[in-house]
Design a protein around this motif. Structure first.
Motif, PDB file in Angstrom:
ATOM      1  N   VAL A 249      40.999 -24.028 -24.395  1.00  0.00           N
ATOM      2  CA  VAL A 249      41.567 -23.650 -23.111  1.00  0.00           C
ATOM      3  C   VAL A 249      42.968 -23.058 -23.258  1.00  0.00           C
ATOM      4  N   ILE A 250      43.627 -23.309 -24.385  1.00  0.00           N
ATOM      5  CA  ILE A 250      44.988 -22.800 -24.579  1.00  0.00           C
ATOM      6  C   ILE A 250      45.013 -21.272 -24.639  1.00  0.00           C
ATOM      7  N   PRO A 251      44.303 -20.637 -25.584  1.00  0.00           N
ATOM      8  CA  PRO A 251      44.337 -19.162 -25.598  1.00  0.00           C
ATOM      9  C   PRO A 251      43.671 -18.530 -24.382  1.00  0.00           C
ATOM     10  N   ILE A 252      42.640 -19.181 -23.845  1.00  0.00           N
ATOM     11  CA  ILE A 252      41.968 -18.625 -22.664  1.00  0.00           C
ATOM     12  C   ILE A 252      42.922 -18.613 -21.468  1.00  0.00           C
ATOM     13  N   THR A 253      43.625 -19.725 -21.236  1.00  0.00           N
ATOM     14  CA  THR A 253      44.579 -19.785 -20.128  1.00  0.00           C
ATOM     15  C   THR A 253      45.732 -18.818 -20.342  1.00  0.00           C
ATOM     16  N   ALA A 254      46.233 -18.759 -21.579  1.00  0.00           N
ATOM     17  CA  ALA A 254      47.353 -17.860 -21.871  1.00  0.00           C
ATOM     18  C   ALA A 254      46.968 -16.404 -21.632  1.00  0.00           C
ATOM     19  N   TRP A 255      45.767 -16.019 -22.042  1.00  0.00           N
ATOM     20  CA  TRP A 255      45.354 -14.625 -21.862  1.00  0.00           C
ATOM     21  C   TRP A 255      45.116 -14.296 -20.388  1.00  0.00           C
ATOM     22  N   ILE A 256      44.397 -15.170 -19.683  1.00  0.00           N
ATOM     23  CA  ILE A 256      44.096 -14.917 -18.270  1.00  0.00           C
ATOM     24  C   ILE A 256      45.378 -14.877 -17.438  1.00  0.00           C
ATOM     25  N   THR A 257      46.280 -15.829 -17.681  1.00  0.00           N
ATOM     26  CA  THR A 257      47.526 -15.875 -16.916  1.00  0.00           C
ATOM     27  C   THR A 257      48.388 -14.645 -17.167  1.00  0.00           C
ATOM     28  N   SER A 258      48.545 -14.280 -18.437  1.00  0.00           N
ATOM     29  CA  SER A 258      49.347 -13.094 -18.760  1.00  0.00           C
ATOM     30  C   SER A 258      48.713 -11.835 -18.192  1.00  0.00           C
TER      31      SER A 258
ATOM     32  N   THR B  81      47.387 -21.968 -10.035  1.00  0.00           N
ATOM     33  CA  THR B  81      46.166 -22.768  -9.958  1.00  0.00           C
ATOM     34  C   THR B  81      44.916 -21.893 -10.066  1.00  0.00           C
ATOM     35  N   LYS B  82      44.996 -20.655  -9.566  1.00  0.00           N
ATOM     36  CA  LYS B  82      43.842 -19.767  -9.672  1.00  0.00           C
ATOM     37  C   LYS B  82      43.533 -19.439 -11.127  1.00  0.00           C
ATOM     38  N   THR B  83      44.555 -19.076 -11.898  1.00  0.00           N
ATOM     39  CA  THR B  83      44.328 -18.752 -13.311  1.00  0.00           C
ATOM     40  C   THR B  83      43.907 -19.991 -14.100  1.00  0.00           C
ATOM     41  N   ALA B  84      44.499 -21.144 -13.768  1.00  0.00           N
ATOM     42  CA  ALA B  84      44.101 -22.385 -14.446  1.00  0.00           C
ATOM     43  C   ALA B  84      42.655 -22.739 -14.124  1.00  0.00           C
ATOM     44  N   PHE B  85      42.228 -22.493 -12.888  1.00  0.00           N
ATOM     45  CA  PHE B  85      40.851 -22.776 -12.491  1.00  0.00           C
ATOM     46  C   PHE B  85      39.873 -21.873 -13.243  1.00  0.00           C
ATOM     47  N   ILE B  86      40.171 -20.578 -13.305  1.00  0.00           N
ATOM     48  CA  ILE B  86      39.291 -19.650 -14.021  1.00  0.00           C
ATOM     49  C   ILE B  86      39.186 -20.035 -15.493  1.00  0.00           C
ATOM     50  N   ALA B  87      40.321 -20.359 -16.111  1.00  0.00           N
ATOM     51  CA  ALA B  87      40.325 -20.754 -17.524  1.00  0.00           C
ATOM     52  C   ALA B  87      39.537 -22.041 -17.734  1.00  0.00           C
ATOM     53  N   THR B  88      39.640 -22.979 -16.805  1.00  0.00           N
ATOM     54  CA  THR B  88      38.905 -24.244 -16.913  1.00  0.00           C
ATOM     55  C   THR B  88      37.401 -24.023 -16.858  1.00  0.00           C
TER      56      THR B  88
ATOM     57  N   ILE C 121      49.859 -25.085 -19.092  1.00  0.00           N
ATOM     58  CA  ILE C 121      50.191 -23.800 -19.710  1.00  0.00           C
ATOM     59  C   ILE C 121      50.473 -22.743 -18.653  1.00  0.00           C
ATOM     60  N   ALA C 122      49.657 -22.689 -17.604  1.00  0.00           N
ATOM     61  CA  ALA C 122      49.807 -21.661 -16.580  1.00  0.00           C
ATOM     62  C   ALA C 122      51.104 -21.815 -15.793  1.00  0.00           C
ATOM     63  N   SER C 123      51.544 -23.054 -15.548  1.00  0.00           N
ATOM     64  CA  SER C 123      52.738 -23.272 -14.737  1.00  0.00           C
ATOM     65  C   SER C 123      54.010 -22.740 -15.402  1.00  0.00           C
ATOM     66  N   PRO C 124      54.313 -23.094 -16.647  1.00  0.00           N
ATOM     67  CA  PRO C 124      55.522 -22.509 -17.274  1.00  0.00           C
ATOM     68  C   PRO C 124      55.419 -21.005 -17.496  1.00  0.00           C
ATOM     69  N   MET C 125      54.207 -20.483 -17.692  1.00  0.00           N
ATOM     70  CA  MET C 125      54.061 -19.032 -17.826  1.00  0.00           C
ATOM     71  C   MET C 125      54.430 -18.326 -16.526  1.00  0.00           C
ATOM     72  N   ARG C 126      54.069 -18.923 -15.402  1.00  0.00           N
ATOM     73  CA  ARG C 126      54.444 -18.342 -14.110  1.00  0.00           C
ATOM     74  C   ARG C 126      55.952 -18.379 -13.927  1.00  0.00           C
ATOM     75  N   GLU C 127      56.586 -19.490 -14.340  1.00  0.00           N
ATOM     76  CA  GLU C 127      58.041 -19.584 -14.238  1.00  0.00           C
ATOM     77  C   GLU C 127      58.722 -18.551 -15.129  1.00  0.00           C
ATOM     78  N   MET C 128      58.203 -18.367 -16.340  1.00  0.00           N
ATOM     79  CA  MET C 128      58.753 -17.369 -17.244  1.00  0.00           C
ATOM     80  C   MET C 128      58.655 -15.968 -16.635  1.00  0.00           C
ATOM     81  N   HIS C 129      57.518 -15.654 -16.052  1.00  0.00           N
ATOM     82  CA  HIS C 129      57.335 -14.342 -15.434  1.00  0.00           C
ATOM     83  C   HIS C 129      58.218 -14.185 -14.198  1.00  0.00           C
TER      84      HIS C 129
END
Length: 256
Positions: A235-244, A77-84, A149-157
């Motif tokens: 928001v897709i590339p922004i969330t993906a970059w911030i989360t990763s 939620t933190k990374t999703a909030f920053i990206a938003t 986007i952030a939720s499945p990335m966290r699961e993958m990690h």
């Protein structure tokens, strides 16, 4: 009134049975978001307050409710909030430029007959109001795309802690591509569904296709749809970059 209470009760029951505690929080969040919008509209009538700045504050509160209250405070939620927030700020600048050049603020000639008895000298900047309306129309879709986007990335990690940042970013982009088509179509039909009666009115008034496209009411709706779709896409590339970045950095920091 009875029908509204019945539908609200049915919605609460379904969200509780299917969503459990998170479903209950989601139902309560609807009232919180409604309260934020009502308070925002109240202060937006004050000429000395900048509507865009007020809308940004409202977007921050709505994002906090939708992310932190419903899904609790965690890395996702933190990374999703920053990206938003980053996407919203970029979109505000973009929409301001578009609104100034497209001249979609104010009322169209189809609306002047009903408003003819009222005074338009109310001391508000309709350009800023138009920007605020578009931003408030897109914040929900942007927040939804960010958490999706952030939720499945966290699961993958979590399952692959040794994954490289570039690979995790590509995974996030892949998820974003899957939701992009459905999100944009959802926005399209949501906006056009609310204006279906207007399109029928255009037909009854024998408007030509050119007349419909060039009318202020129709063009402002199309611009709103396009801006919302642009926000969801950004928001897709922004969330993906911030989360990763945060997930892999935290993993490296813990190993050092």
């Amino acid at each position: 009134m009875n029908v509204i209470v019945l539908l609200a009760g049915l919605l609460f029951l379904l969200m509780t049975v299917i969503g459990g505690k998170k479903g209950i929080r989601s139902f309560v969040a609807l009232f919180f978001n409604f309260g934020v919008i009502i308070v925002t509209l109240f202060f937006m009538n004050v000429p000395t307050i900048n509507p865009i700045f007020l809308t940004l504050i409202a977007c921050v509160l709505i994002s906090c409710i939708n992310l932190f209250y419903i899904n609790k405070v965690n890395r996702t939620t933190k990374t999703a909030f920053i990206a938003t927030i980053i996407t919203t700020v970029i979109l505000v600048i973009f929409i301001t430029v578009i609104t100034n050049n497209a001249m979609i603020q104010g009322f169209g000639e189809e609306e002047t007959e009903e408003l003819g008895m009222f005074s338009f000298y109310i001391g508000l900047d309709f350009i800023k109001i138009a920007v605020s309306v578009i931003i408030m129309s897109t914040i929900g879709a942007i927040t939804d795309a960010a958490i999706a986007i952030a939720s499945p990335m966290r699961e993958m990690h979590y399952h692959h802690p040794n994954i490289e940042r570039k690979e995790l970013f590509r995974f996030g982009i892949s998820i974003g591509r899957d939701i992009l088509g459905t999100s944009t179509n959802t926005l399209f039909f949501a906006f056009f569904g609310s204006y279906l009666a207007l399109l029928i009115w255009f037909k009854d008034l024998s408007y030509s296709v050119g007349g419909i496209v060039n009318s202020k009411v129709f063009s402002s709706e199309i611009i709103t749809i396009c801006c919302a779709a642009i926000g969801v896409t950004l928001v897709i590339p922004i969330t993906a970059w911030i989360t990763s970045y945060f997930l892999v950095r935290k993993e490296k920091d813990s190993t050092n």
